[in-house]
Design a protein around this motif. Structure first.
Motif, PDB file in Angstrom:
ATOM      1  N   ALA A  40       0.823  -1.219   0.000  1.00  0.00           N
ATOM      2  CA  ALA A  40       0.000   0.000   0.000  1.00  0.00           C
ATOM      3  C   ALA A  40       0.852   1.263   0.000  1.00  0.00           C
ATOM      4  O   ALA A  40       0.507   2.257  -0.649  1.00  0.00           O
ATOM      5  CB  ALA A  40      -0.936  -0.002   1.213  1.00  0.00           C
ATOM      6  N   ASP A  90      -5.967  -3.680 -10.572  1.00  0.00           N
ATOM      7  CA  ASP A  90      -7.040  -3.853  -9.575  1.00  0.00           C
ATOM      8  C   ASP A  90      -6.453  -4.373  -8.269  1.00  0.00           C
ATOM      9  O   ASP A  90      -6.585  -5.551  -7.922  1.00  0.00           O
ATOM     10  CB  ASP A  90      -8.095  -4.812 -10.119  1.00  0.00           C
ATOM     11  CG  ASP A  90      -9.360  -4.838  -9.262  1.00  0.00           C
ATOM     12  OD1 ASP A  90      -9.361  -4.216  -8.182  1.00  0.00           O
ATOM     13  OD2 ASP A  90     -10.339  -5.492  -9.689  1.00  0.00           O
ATOM     14  N   LYS A  92      -7.222  -3.724  -5.144  1.00  0.00           N
ATOM     15  CA  LYS A  92      -8.194  -4.141  -4.130  1.00  0.00           C
ATOM     16  C   LYS A  92      -8.566  -5.605  -4.310  1.00  0.00           C
ATOM     17  O   LYS A  92      -8.522  -6.396  -3.354  1.00  0.00           O
ATOM     18  CB  LYS A  92      -9.443  -3.284  -4.194  1.00  0.00           C
ATOM     19  CG  LYS A  92     -10.568  -3.811  -3.305  1.00  0.00           C
ATOM     20  CD  LYS A  92     -11.875  -3.066  -3.469  1.00  0.00           C
ATOM     21  CE  LYS A  92     -12.973  -3.712  -2.627  1.00  0.00           C
ATOM     22  NZ  LYS A  92     -14.250  -2.964  -2.722  1.00  0.00           N
ATOM     23  N   THR A  93      -8.944  -5.977  -5.521  1.00  0.00           N
ATOM     24  CA  THR A  93      -9.358  -7.358  -5.783  1.00  0.00           C
ATOM     25  C   THR A  93      -8.208  -8.324  -5.569  1.00  0.00           C
ATOM     26  O   THR A  93      -8.383  -9.426  -5.039  1.00  0.00           O
ATOM     27  CB  THR A  93      -9.897  -7.486  -7.213  1.00  0.00           C
ATOM     28  OG1 THR A  93     -11.025  -6.603  -7.351  1.00  0.00           O
ATOM     29  CG2 THR A  93     -10.349  -8.909  -7.508  1.00  0.00           C
ATOM     30  N   GLN A  96      -7.674  -8.665  -1.736  1.00  0.00           N
ATOM     31  CA  GLN A  96      -8.840  -9.339  -1.172  1.00  0.00           C
ATOM     32  C   GLN A  96      -8.834 -10.823  -1.518  1.00  0.00           C
ATOM     33  O   GLN A  96      -9.086 -11.678  -0.657  1.00  0.00           O
ATOM     34  CB  GLN A  96     -10.113  -8.685  -1.718  1.00  0.00           C
ATOM     35  CG  GLN A  96     -11.407  -9.252  -1.155  1.00  0.00           C
ATOM     36  CD  GLN A  96     -12.593  -8.425  -1.593  1.00  0.00           C
ATOM     37  OE1 GLN A  96     -12.907  -7.412  -0.978  1.00  0.00           O
ATOM     38  NE2 GLN A  96     -13.248  -8.826  -2.659  1.00  0.00           N
ATOM     39  N   PHE A 124      -5.559   3.983   2.732  1.00  0.00           N
ATOM     40  CA  PHE A 124      -5.676   2.963   1.688  1.00  0.00           C
ATOM     41  C   PHE A 124      -6.774   1.967   2.043  1.00  0.00           C
ATOM     42  O   PHE A 124      -7.604   1.598   1.202  1.00  0.00           O
ATOM     43  CB  PHE A 124      -4.337   2.254   1.522  1.00  0.00           C
ATOM     44  CG  PHE A 124      -4.361   1.087   0.572  1.00  0.00           C
ATOM     45  CD1 PHE A 124      -4.106   1.283  -0.778  1.00  0.00           C
ATOM     46  CD2 PHE A 124      -4.615  -0.198   1.031  1.00  0.00           C
ATOM     47  CE1 PHE A 124      -4.122   0.197  -1.664  1.00  0.00           C
ATOM     48  CE2 PHE A 124      -4.641  -1.274   0.159  1.00  0.00           C
ATOM     49  CZ  PHE A 124      -4.394  -1.081  -1.191  1.00  0.00           C
ATOM     50  N   LEU A 125      -6.796   1.526   3.298  1.00  0.00           N
ATOM     51  CA  LEU A 125      -7.803   0.555   3.732  1.00  0.00           C
ATOM     52  C   LEU A 125      -9.203   1.162   3.702  1.00  0.00           C
ATOM     53  O   LEU A 125     -10.166   0.498   3.292  1.00  0.00           O
ATOM     54  CB  LEU A 125      -7.481   0.054   5.144  1.00  0.00           C
ATOM     55  CG  LEU A 125      -6.167  -0.712   5.313  1.00  0.00           C
ATOM     56  CD1 LEU A 125      -5.993  -1.143   6.768  1.00  0.00           C
ATOM     57  CD2 LEU A 125      -6.108  -1.926   4.388  1.00  0.00           C
ATOM     58  N   HIS A 128     -10.336   1.342  -0.006  1.00  0.00           N
ATOM     59  CA  HIS A 128     -10.543   0.067  -0.701  1.00  0.00           C
ATOM     60  C   HIS A 128     -11.422  -0.918   0.060  1.00  0.00           C
ATOM     61  O   HIS A 128     -12.071  -1.772  -0.564  1.00  0.00           O
ATOM     62  CB  HIS A 128      -9.193  -0.569  -1.011  1.00  0.00           C
ATOM     63  CG  HIS A 128      -8.383   0.183  -2.008  1.00  0.00           C
ATOM     64  ND1 HIS A 128      -8.727   0.261  -3.338  1.00  0.00           N
ATOM     65  CD2 HIS A 128      -7.252   0.932  -1.871  1.00  0.00           C
ATOM     66  CE1 HIS A 128      -7.854   1.004  -3.990  1.00  0.00           C
ATOM     67  NE2 HIS A 128      -6.940   1.429  -3.123  1.00  0.00           N
ATOM     68  N   PHE A 129     -11.440  -0.814   1.393  1.00  0.00           N
ATOM     69  CA  PHE A 129     -12.246  -1.742   2.194  1.00  0.00           C
ATOM     70  C   PHE A 129     -13.080  -0.952   3.212  1.00  0.00           C
ATOM     71  O   PHE A 129     -12.877  -1.073   4.428  1.00  0.00           O
ATOM     72  CB  PHE A 129     -11.334  -2.756   2.905  1.00  0.00           C
ATOM     73  CG  PHE A 129     -10.398  -3.469   1.968  1.00  0.00           C
ATOM     74  CD1 PHE A 129     -10.862  -4.445   1.108  1.00  0.00           C
ATOM     75  CD2 PHE A 129      -9.051  -3.136   1.933  1.00  0.00           C
ATOM     76  CE1 PHE A 129      -9.995  -5.096   0.226  1.00  0.00           C
ATOM     77  CE2 PHE A 129      -8.175  -3.774   1.061  1.00  0.00           C
ATOM     78  CZ  PHE A 129      -8.657  -4.758   0.203  1.00  0.00           C
ATOM     79  N   SER A 132     -14.814  -2.559   6.396  1.00  0.00           N
ATOM     80  CA  SER A 132     -14.025  -3.336   7.356  1.00  0.00           C
ATOM     81  C   SER A 132     -14.125  -2.782   8.768  1.00  0.00           C
ATOM     82  O   SER A 132     -14.373  -1.596   8.976  1.00  0.00           O
ATOM     83  CB  SER A 132     -12.553  -3.365   6.920  1.00  0.00           C
ATOM     84  OG  SER A 132     -12.391  -4.099   5.733  1.00  0.00           O
TER      85      SER A 132
END
Length: 324
Positions: A40, A90, A92-93, A96, A124-125, A128-129, A132
């Protein structure tokens, strides 16, 4: 699938809480490979990410990091495997699916992730997430510093440990309150987790939105947990299960001077987190920055710093992402 993240200083029970939750029948908490942090923070070095050659170079560096015998997972990945997990760019994908594949290999759906200094890449988290949740765990800095001092994988001793703990709490606390206001963060003390184990674990799992599972307390019986416990001296206690009341070891193993220096460095954060200060204020006032620096130089000369092969390999692999 849900991704959960841990905010915690090193040597503060991060591996313990991770493996405790890994005991849950539907939570996979793989032994850390320190993947997300260096990736990241260094993605800009590989831009444009959607350019196939750049994407391939990133995946090659990630594959080297994940292949180091620092920790072991059930799932292993080749370069071709990583390419199949996501399209170029991609990220994130890709991340993940790396964790999802490990969860699938363990017959689970949700993932609890331990990474160091989460505050360094929290934006970053969050991007993208966004769904969470985060567990913020803290340990008494005097016990954390003792554990750091005794671990040859960590350079420094109690001064470096205390300064790292102070920085970690300053950064983690502000993020905790931000996330808590969004119902995305839960706080636990390591001391409470080892004293009132079942009560605290129930709170954590409820916060994560999952049903309680008694199997968490059998985490140490997992074969992969045992294998990882044998790989790193710092993880050896993971094979022992819950060590009740595993706190205040510093009282018998650190000197008065060492305790006072930790309390001087961490004073305000300890007060806020309600860890009692044992050294009187007058004595603390005599501990200047020069005193701390002199003590640090002396302890560095005496301490053994001999990181394991796995730790060295992990450090070298991470360095590639920072030096591209």
């Amino acid at each position: 699938m849900s991704l959960f993240f841990l905010m915690c200083s090193e040597r503060s029970g991060s591996n313990f809480v991770s493996k405790l939750l890994n005991g849950h029948s539907n939570i996979c908490s793989p032994s850390t490979k320190h993947i997300i942090n260096p990736v990241a923070r260094n993605l800009f070095r590989y831009e444009r990410l959607n350019k196939p050659s750049n994407w391939n170079e990133l995946l090659c560096d990630m594959n080297e990091l994940m292949s180091v015998r620092f920790s072991v997972w059930k799932k292993t990945f080749s370069i071709d495997d990583l390419h199949e997990l996501a399209s170029p760019g991609d990220i994130k994908t890709l991340l993940q699916n790396i964790f999802l594949e490990e969860a699938k290999a363990n017959g689970k759906q949700h993932v609890f992730i331990k990474e160091n200094q989460v505050y360094e890449f929290l934006p970053f988290l969050l991007v993208h997430f966004p769904e969470s949740k985060y567990l913020y765990q803290v340990r008494d800095p005097r016990d954390m510093a003792l554990s750091w001092k005794k671990n040859p994988d960590h350079r420094g001793g109690i001064v470096m440990a205390a300064k790292q703990w102070k920085k970690d709490q300053q950064q983690s606390m502000k993020n905790y309150y931000l996330l808590k206001n969004q119902n995305k963060a839960h706080f636990v003390k390591y001391e409470a987790l080892t004293k009132n184990n079942k009560e605290e674990v129930k709170k954590i799992i409820k916060f994560l939105g999952l049903p309680f599972d008694e199997s968490v307390f059998k985490f140490h019986e997992d074969e992969l947990t045992k294998e990882n416990a044998d790989m790193q001296k710092a993880w050896s206690n993971l094979s022992l299960g819950v060590i009740k009341n595993n706190s205040q070891k510093y009282a018998s193993e650190l000197s008065f001077e060492e305790i006072s220096i930790v309390e001087k460095i961490c004073y305000f954060e300890m007060k806020h987190l309600e860890y009692p200060i044992e050294t009187d204020f007058k004595s603390l006032d005599l501990i200047t920055e020069q005193v701390i620096n002199d003590f640090h130089r002396c302890e560095i000369e005496k301490l053994d710093y001999s990181p394991s092969e796995g730790v060295v390999g992990n450090m070298h692999a991470k360095a590639k992402l920072y030096q591209r």
